[in-house]
Design an enzyme around this catalytic site. Structure first.
Site, mmCIF file in Angstrom:
data_model
loop_
_atom_site.group_PDB
_atom_site.id
_atom_site.type_symbol
_atom_site.label_atom_id
_atom_site.label_comp_id
_atom_site.label_asym_id
_atom_site.label_seq_id
_atom_site.Cartn_x
_atom_site.Cartn_y
_atom_site.Cartn_z
ATOM 1 N N SER A 255 0.845 -1.185 0.000
ATOM 2 C CA SER A 255 0.000 0.000 0.000
ATOM 3 C C SER A 255 0.882 1.237 0.000
ATOM 4 O O SER A 255 2.108 1.150 0.085
ATOM 5 C CB SER A 255 -0.920 0.000 1.217
ATOM 6 N N LYS A 256 0.225 2.395 -0.044
ATOM 7 C CA LYS A 256 0.946 3.653 -0.196
ATOM 8 C C LYS A 256 2.028 3.870 0.850
ATOM 9 O O LYS A 256 3.024 4.531 0.586
ATOM 10 C CB LYS A 256 -0.035 4.823 -0.173
ATOM 11 N N ARG A 257 1.809 3.309 2.056
ATOM 12 C CA ARG A 257 2.818 3.582 3.076
ATOM 13 C C ARG A 257 4.153 2.892 2.759
ATOM 14 O O ARG A 257 5.170 3.174 3.386
ATOM 15 C CB ARG A 257 2.304 3.201 4.467
ATOM 16 N N GLY A 259 5.475 3.087 -0.281
ATOM 17 C CA GLY A 259 6.092 3.863 -1.359
ATOM 18 C C GLY A 259 5.122 3.976 -2.519
ATOM 19 O O GLY A 259 3.919 3.801 -2.335
#
Ligand code: GLU
Length: 483
Positions: A255-257, A259
């Site tokens: 997920s976005k966390r 990268g």
């Protein structure tokens, strides 16, 4: 494997950007058919109107285009089984739902949302109690005549089990008693994914359903729909999740966390579509008969087979992608490389910089095009000088020695008209010989003086060519003053 033509599809919901996990699903679906001379379809699943994001369909189409995954049928290109956007197929789903109502595999449910709410426990979880499953014909007709809103539900068997064999996960079996009478057509007339994708897969001739494993355990419900229609079930290929690793080493769904997780974000960061495709192909699949790691899309079409798919979750490793990307950049022709690198250099560099030369020096030294910005800070501005950079054991240089070298080379350099690497190199080499110095020491002093940093892409004379005569001389003079 059967002998019939393999037909696979990519069926994304246009709910945002193209997640790397989705792209991998598309890739495997594409490769499964293309490795066997089959067909690959694109279908847009936009029946969940609440989750739609404007422009998302364009992103999907553009991504397939950029990666070279041509689809044989789908939006824009058309085909014999269109339309390929589900919201344009609503009458088809109604017709097929009706067929199941008539054959007794589905039924009208008139329950109000208040009633359904009341079935939920304090955690908001609750099933449907099959309230309308056995309404009489008269009751149904009366309700329809009154215009009472309804949904259509799939009638699940109450006993027994439903199973299928997945190509990756093996046999999956579920007790029918656990299956809810799920909604096929909602009150607003829109179908649910659970229903319409089955109708579409059948009508579009899909032989192999390739998708994420979040559908692994709901697939028995879909199998029951095939059975209810009397259709041959497709083969199923469910893929393990794509995971990411955070700074603490914890692994969870990518997920976005972790990268950049969308194809476009990676492209914007300077990763090449070919490198991204090569890397994600190996996240959950490995070739059987070779240790080769580099595969173009065409290579993949030749070597891909379902047997190479793994059911253990793969972890997306940004470092590994960077490595792939750097190898792909190295292999780029000068022309292709310059097409990408020059606009960045032109934007960032002062006018006097020889950007072509600078670009050439960076060609083998970057892992992504976004690295260019980080690598050329010393070109864009004159960094604060640290005198200990002049100290070098191998060349026996110190700040004092370097000062003398710089003072003595300055007139030599000022005389040079043809300011290019070869000439500069010859002159400085001759200067070193004449003054009985090591060429390495001369080059060291000048490289530090013009770059004003320790590690540089290229040697003293290459950098002087990059800076041009004026800036090089100015930097050397400044260095002498500071010493
Ligand atoms: N629209 C579904 C999704 O994006 C597709 C699942 C499938 O391939 O059947 O998750």
């Amino acid at each position: 494997m059967t002998n019939k033509t393999i037909v696979t599809r990519f069926a994304p919901s246009p709910t945002g950007f193209m997640h790397i996990g989705n792209l991998r699903t598309a890739l495997y679906a594409y490769l499964l058919s293309k490795s066997q001379g089959g067909k690959f379809l694109l279908r847009i699943e936009d029946t969940d109107q609440v989750r739609l994001v404007e422009g998302a369909t364009d992103v999907i189409i553009k991504t397939l285009e950029m990666t070279g995954m041509d689809y044989d049928e789908g939006p824009i290109v058309g085909g014999d089984h269109g339309p390929y956007i589900q919201s344009e197929r609503l009458p088809i789903y109604k017709e097929y739902a009706q067929k199941l109502v008539e054959s007794g595999h589905a039924y009208y449910c008139f329950c109000t949302s208040e009633r359904l709410e009341s079935l939920k426990d304090e955690n908001g979880i609750g099933g449907y109690d099959n309230h309308c499953r056995d309404l009489s014909k008269e009751e149904i007709e009366e309700n329809l005549a009154k215009g009472i809103p309804y949904v259509i539900r799939q009638k699940m068997p109450l006993s027994g089990a439903t199973s299928y064999v997945d190509h990756v996960y093996g046999e999956v079996s579920i007790d029918n008693a656990e299956l809810r009478d799920q909604i096929m057509i909602k009150a607003d007339g829109y179908p649910t994914y659970n229903f319409c994708h089955v109708v579409d897969d059948y009508l579009m001739g899909v032989t192999h359903v390739v998708r994420g494993n979040e559908y692994l355990t709901s697939t028995p419900k879909y199998c029951l729909l095939y059975d209810a229609f009397g259709w041959e079930r497709p083969e199923y290929v469910h893929l393990p999740l794509l995971m990411g690793k955070d700074a603490e080493g914890n692994i969870s769904k990518l997920s976005k966390r972790h990268g950049a997780v969308s194809f476009q974000d990676l492209v914007d960061k300077g990763y090449l579509p070919e490198a991204i495709i090569n890397y994600i192909a190996l996240l959950g699949w490995s070739p059987k008969e070779t240790n080769e790691e580099f595969f173009s899309l065409d290579d993949l079409k030749k070597v891909f087979s379902m047997e190479g798919l793994s059911k253990s979750p793969a972890v997306f490793d940004y470092e590994k992608l960077r490595w792939f990307n750097s190898e792909y950049i190295k292999k780029m022709s000068d022309e292709d490389y310059e097409e990408k690198a020059m606009p960045i250099l032109a934007e960032l560099c002062p006018d006097y910089v020889n950007t072509k030369k600078l670009g050439a020096l960076l060609h083998t030294r970057i892992a992504a095009f976004s690295d260019i910005r980080d690598q050329i800070g010393f070109v864009i501005e004159r960094l604060p000088m640290k005198d200990d950079l002049y100290t070098n054991k191998k060349n026996k240089t110190t700040p004092e020695i370097c000062k003398v070298i710089l003072e003595e080379t300055l007139p030599v350099l000022e005389e040079i008209d043809n300011w290019c690497n070869d000439v500069l190199f010859e002159k400085l080499k001759a200067f070193a010989e004449n003054t009985e110095r090591k060429a390495g020491a001369v080059m060291w002093a000048i490289r530090v003086a013009v770059a004003r940093q320790g590690i540089t892409p290229g040697g003293a004379t290459e950098l002087m060519e990059v800076f041009g005569k004026c800036e090089s001389i100015a930097r050397i003079k400044l260095a002498i003053e500071e010493l």
